[in-house]
Design a protein around this motif. Sequence first.
Motif, short mmCIF file in Angstrom:
data_model
loop_
_atom_site.label_atom_id
_atom_site.label_comp_id
_atom_site.label_asym_id
_atom_site.label_seq_id
_atom_site.Cartn_x
_atom_site.Cartn_y
_atom_site.Cartn_z
N ASP A 53 0.83 -1.21 0.00
CA ASP A 53 0.00 0.00 0.00
C ASP A 53 0.87 1.26 0.00
OD1 ASP A 53 -2.29 -1.52 -0.02
OD2 ASP A 53 -2.72 -1.27 2.13
N LYS A 56 2.32 1.77 -3.45
CA LYS A 56 1.31 2.28 -4.38
C LYS A 56 1.04 3.76 -4.14
CE LYS A 56 -1.17 -2.10 -4.98
NZ LYS A 56 -2.39 -2.83 -4.63
N GLU A 57 0.92 4.13 -2.88
CA GLU A 57 0.65 5.53 -2.54
C GLU A 57 1.82 6.41 -2.95
OE1 GLU A 57 -1.65 8.67 -1.24
OE2 GLU A 57 -2.25 6.58 -1.45
N ALA A 59 4.03 5.79 -5.34
CA ALA A 59 4.05 5.84 -6.80
C ALA A 59 2.96 6.78 -7.31
CB ALA A 59 3.88 4.44 -7.38
N LYS A 60 1.80 6.74 -6.68
CA LYS A 60 0.69 7.62 -7.07
C LYS A 60 1.08 9.08 -6.90
CE LYS A 60 -3.09 8.18 -4.55
NZ LYS A 60 -4.30 7.82 -3.80
N ASN A 61 1.93 9.34 -5.91
CA ASN A 61 2.39 10.70 -5.65
C ASN A 61 3.69 11.03 -6.37
OD1 ASN A 61 0.25 11.42 -3.91
ND2 ASN A 61 1.20 10.26 -2.27
N GLY A 62 4.11 10.14 -7.31
CA GLY A 62 5.28 10.42 -8.13
C GLY A 62 6.59 9.93 -7.56
N THR A 64 8.88 7.15 -7.25
CA THR A 64 9.15 5.81 -7.77
C THR A 64 10.37 5.21 -7.08
OG1 THR A 64 10.60 6.62 -9.50
CG2 THR A 64 8.25 6.46 -10.03
#
Length: 76
Positions: A53, A56-57, A59-62, A64
Amino acid sequence: MERIVLEVDDMTAKAWRNTSAKLRTQIGKNLEQVLNDSLNMTKEANFELLLQDARKEAAKNGLTEEIVTQLLNEAD
């Protein structure tokens, strides 16, 4: 030691009551090991889900894995 209560079907409860104290002690030790193993696996699985989780969070916020590696390398 601490006592816990488990719910089982009637046939299992009757067999338990009719079992010798020595065998109940042995079964209790075996159950303790199975419970410990199961609970530890659950903790590890929950931790892995938490990490997924977080990835994912991030990565969602850029953020990586490559950016994290770059940031860590720059910190050296």
